[in-house]
Write a protein that holds these residues in place. Sequence first.
Motif, PDB file in Angstrom:
ATOM      1  N   ARG A  28       0.824  -1.217   0.000  1.00 19.66           N
ATOM      2  CA  ARG A  28       0.000   0.000   0.000  1.00 19.66           C
ATOM      3  C   ARG A  28       0.853   1.260   0.000  1.00 19.66           C
ATOM      4  NH1 ARG A  28      -4.921  -1.825   2.787  1.00 19.66           N
ATOM      5  NH2 ARG A  28      -5.550   0.329   3.091  1.00 19.66           N
ATOM      6  N   VAL A  29       2.183   1.096   0.162  1.00 23.03           N
ATOM      7  CA  VAL A  29       3.075   2.266   0.241  1.00 23.03           C
ATOM      8  C   VAL A  29       4.141   2.144  -0.847  1.00 23.03           C
ATOM      9  CG1 VAL A  29       4.749   3.500   1.678  1.00 23.03           C
ATOM     10  CG2 VAL A  29       2.744   2.438   2.735  1.00 23.03           C
ATOM     11  N   LEU A  30       4.310   3.240  -1.590  1.00 23.57           N
ATOM     12  CA  LEU A  30       5.377   3.274  -2.605  1.00 23.57           C
ATOM     13  C   LEU A  30       6.395   4.332  -2.204  1.00 23.57           C
ATOM     14  CD1 LEU A  30       6.459   2.396  -5.430  1.00 23.57           C
ATOM     15  CD2 LEU A  30       5.212   4.346  -6.361  1.00 23.57           C
ATOM     16  N   LEU A  31       7.653   3.945  -2.202  1.00 23.80           N
ATOM     17  CA  LEU A  31       8.736   4.910  -1.988  1.00 23.80           C
ATOM     18  C   LEU A  31       9.387   5.149  -3.347  1.00 23.80           C
ATOM     19  CD1 LEU A  31      10.752   6.488  -0.179  1.00 23.80           C
ATOM     20  CD2 LEU A  31      11.941   4.327   0.235  1.00 23.80           C
ATOM     21  N   VAL A  32       9.410   6.414  -3.771  1.00 21.18           N
ATOM     22  CA  VAL A  32      10.005   6.732  -5.081  1.00 21.18           C
ATOM     23  C   VAL A  32      11.300   7.493  -4.844  1.00 21.18           C
ATOM     24  CG1 VAL A  32       9.629   7.795  -7.334  1.00 21.18           C
ATOM     25  CG2 VAL A  32       7.668   6.993  -6.011  1.00 21.18           C
ATOM     26  N   ASP A  33      12.391   6.969  -5.363  1.00 25.70           N
ATOM     27  CA  ASP A  33      13.687   7.634  -5.203  1.00 25.70           C
ATOM     28  C   ASP A  33      13.961   8.487  -6.437  1.00 25.70           C
ATOM     29  OD1 ASP A  33      16.248   8.444  -4.762  1.00 25.70           O
ATOM     30  OD2 ASP A  33      16.968   6.501  -4.055  1.00 25.70           O
ATOM     31  N   VAL A  34      13.778   9.805  -6.260  1.00 29.35           N
ATOM     32  CA  VAL A  34      13.983  10.710  -7.398  1.00 29.35           C
ATOM     33  C   VAL A  34      15.372  11.371  -7.310  1.00 29.35           C
ATOM     34  CG1 VAL A  34      12.910  12.575  -8.765  1.00 29.35           C
ATOM     35  CG2 VAL A  34      11.480  11.121  -7.385  1.00 29.35           C
ATOM     36  N   SER A  35      16.290  10.760  -6.553  1.00 30.11           N
ATOM     37  CA  SER A  35      17.647  11.322  -6.487  1.00 30.11           C
ATOM     38  C   SER A  35      18.350  10.998  -7.798  1.00 30.11           C
ATOM     39  CB  SER A  35      18.437  10.694  -5.341  1.00 30.11           C
ATOM     40  OG  SER A  35      17.637  10.615  -4.208  1.00 30.11           O
ATOM     41  N   LEU A  36      18.252  11.926  -8.746  1.00 29.20           N
ATOM     42  CA  LEU A  36      18.718  11.592 -10.091  1.00 29.20           C
ATOM     43  C   LEU A  36      20.230  11.434 -10.174  1.00 29.20           C
ATOM     44  CD1 LEU A  36      16.374  13.682 -12.384  1.00 29.20           C
ATOM     45  CD2 LEU A  36      16.068  11.401 -11.427  1.00 29.20           C
ATOM     46  N   HIS A  37      20.947  12.081  -9.252  1.00 29.08           N
ATOM     47  CA  HIS A  37      22.411  11.953  -9.346  1.00 29.08           C
ATOM     48  C   HIS A  37      22.893  10.642  -8.731  1.00 29.08           C
ATOM     49  CE1 HIS A  37      21.428  13.754  -5.573  1.00 29.08           C
ATOM     50  NE2 HIS A  37      22.665  13.782  -5.140  1.00 29.08           N
ATOM     51  N   LEU A  38      22.339  10.270  -7.625  1.00 33.96           N
ATOM     52  CA  LEU A  38      22.736   8.998  -6.995  1.00 33.96           C
ATOM     53  C   LEU A  38      21.691   8.622  -5.948  1.00 33.96           C
ATOM     54  CD1 LEU A  38      24.940   6.837  -6.859  1.00 33.96           C
ATOM     55  CD2 LEU A  38      26.018   8.154  -5.036  1.00 33.96           C
ATOM     56  N   GLY A  39      20.953   7.560  -6.241  1.00 33.49           N
ATOM     57  CA  GLY A  39      19.900   7.160  -5.312  1.00 33.49           C
ATOM     58  C   GLY A  39      20.473   6.486  -4.086  1.00 33.49           C
ATOM     59  N   SER A  40      19.805   6.698  -2.938  1.00 31.62           N
ATOM     60  CA  SER A  40      20.314   6.017  -1.748  1.00 31.62           C
ATOM     61  C   SER A  40      19.251   5.193  -1.030  1.00 31.62           C
ATOM     62  CB  SER A  40      20.952   7.019  -0.791  1.00 31.62           C
ATOM     63  OG  SER A  40      20.121   8.135  -0.637  1.00 31.62           O
ATOM     64  N   CYS A  41      18.003   5.235  -1.516  1.00 32.85           N
ATOM     65  CA  CYS A  41      16.965   4.481  -0.814  1.00 32.85           C
ATOM     66  C   CYS A  41      17.222   2.972  -0.896  1.00 32.85           C
ATOM     67  CB  CYS A  41      15.585   4.797  -1.399  1.00 32.85           C
ATOM     68  SG  CYS A  41      15.090   6.497  -1.114  1.00 32.85           S
ATOM     69  N   ALA A  42      17.631   2.483  -2.073  1.00 34.41           N
ATOM     70  CA  ALA A  42      17.825   1.036  -2.235  1.00 34.41           C
ATOM     71  C   ALA A  42      18.875   0.498  -1.257  1.00 34.41           C
ATOM     72  CB  ALA A  42      18.179   0.712  -3.685  1.00 34.41           C
ATOM     73  N   PRO A  43      20.094   1.095  -1.210  1.00 32.87           N
ATOM     74  CA  PRO A  43      21.049   0.565  -0.231  1.00 32.87           C
ATOM     75  C   PRO A  43      20.571   0.718   1.208  1.00 32.87           C
ATOM     76  CG  PRO A  43      21.963   2.491  -1.398  1.00 32.87           C
ATOM     77  CD  PRO A  43      20.720   2.094  -2.109  1.00 32.87           C
ATOM     78  N   MET A  44      19.826   1.789   1.488  1.00 35.71           N
ATOM     79  CA  MET A  44      19.335   1.964   2.866  1.00 35.71           C
ATOM     80  C   MET A  44      18.389   0.827   3.258  1.00 35.71           C
ATOM     81  SD  MET A  44      18.506   5.993   3.284  1.00 35.71           S
ATOM     82  CE  MET A  44      19.746   7.177   3.761  1.00 35.71           C
ATOM     83  N   LEU A  45      17.765   0.207   2.240  1.00 31.12           N
ATOM     84  CA  LEU A  45      16.809  -0.871   2.504  1.00 31.12           C
ATOM     85  C   LEU A  45      17.390  -2.240   2.147  1.00 31.12           C
ATOM     86  CD1 LEU A  45      13.715   0.953   0.979  1.00 31.12           C
ATOM     87  CD2 LEU A  45      13.966   0.306   3.391  1.00 31.12           C
TER      88      LEU A  45
END
Length: 418
Positions: free
Chosen positions: A174-191
């Motif tokens: 029910r929850v979507l996290l969108v990583d719009v850090s176009l230079h370098l995303g960090s949500c994926a490694p954080m998870l």
Amino acid sequence: METTPQILVVGSDPMLKEEFEAAVSNLRRWKPVVHFVRSTRQAVEVARSRRPEVVCMQLEADPRTLKTFAEEIEASAPDSVVVALYRPENLGFGEGEHSVVIEAMRAQVRDFLRRPLAGPELQQLLDRLLRKPVEVKRDLGKIISFVSNKGGVGKSTMSVSVACEVARRLPPGRVLLVDVSLHLGSCAPMLDLAPPTSLAHAARERNRLDETLLRKLTVRHECGLDLLGAPIDAVEAADIDDEALSRTLTLARRTYDWVIVDTFPMLDGMIMAILDLSDRAYVVVQNTVPNVIGAARLLPVIRHLGFPEERTRIVLNNNFERAPGGLTLPDVEARLDADVDHVIPYQKKLITALNTGRPYILHGTQLFGFGKSIRRLVDDLMSDVPEDDGVAEEAPAARPQPKRARPGQNPKTAFAGE
Ligand SMILES: Nc1ncnc2c1ncn2[C@@H]1O[C@H](COP(=O)(O)OP(=O)(O)OP(=O)(O)O)[C@@H](O)[C@H]1O
Ligand SMILES: [Mg+2]
């Protein structure tokens, strides 16, 4: 409309009455009737006859007193909520105090109130305990963004933590996290996730993107959130433009109840596209002078873009107030010419969380400090986000700027004893 819950206050300290009377006189929405009794025996009798919504009791060094009391209240007035009153100076990080808090939670204590009591803190407690959460509509979710014009202030930390906390309160998906850090995303490694697809794929597929495809482009985290990752490099990022991003977010909120957007430190067309669709934007700031100056410039720009002030919240993250030379909360508010809504304290274990991909909010304590502050931010978010009245679905337009409605939040609560 005012509501009149009953509050029963138990304790022999003569100051209690004075503190509650002062705090009650400052409340908005609530006009509680407060009963005072000195002993737990009297309290149980009053609870049985009056059925108060909230019972407040002083947290003693011996948690067994509270446990026995909470059990008696449960038996005599099962709908009453027991809240422990504490003094921060008696509740630090020592082993003894820590175990008192844990024992209190085990004893069915639902919440805590700091003494000396402050009106906003009581307001926040009543909002939290007694207000019905807003029903989330299945057809149109909420878009929540974290923005700043400075790097490294904690946008990704906030986005990931809030997304995890919202996700764990809801069924999976029910929850979507969108990583719009176009230079370098960090949500994926954080998870600790490695999504094979990203926002760039959604942008490329913009003409055939539907709910099914959007879900396929995401990867599920064990807490139940789905992540739409950042592009892996600048070549991929070049496929994303404002229009593709708007389309993806518009579809995302038809697919998910909550869409949390992590952004990058720049105010460009992309961020404006995100703001246009946001039900709430958290401006993240740290209390160092360059940071606060940056935020002080960003806030009027956001306002001039037509983003309503009532949908903006200011988060003071990684609070350095206690460090020598650190700006205090009043300093920050004066320089911003705005109130800070949430104060998120420094948490040293975030480094380990970052390096292991195990979000602190899911694995650390929520009883105090960082975890507690995020929990409160999410409480506020989930009970307070406005309905979709003014948010345009396809073609967002500039909106009027009504005076900001305060969320009944007392940011100062995060400073003491945490
Ligand atoms: N409350 C906090 N306590 C301790 N460390 C924190 C806190 N908030 C963030 N940090 C740390 O600060 C660093 C920067 O945080 P984060 O990556 O979330 O910032 P950002 O605003 O997303 O940065 P960027 O603009 O580069 O995307 C990280 O190492 C993070 O662990
Ligand atoms: Mg970031």
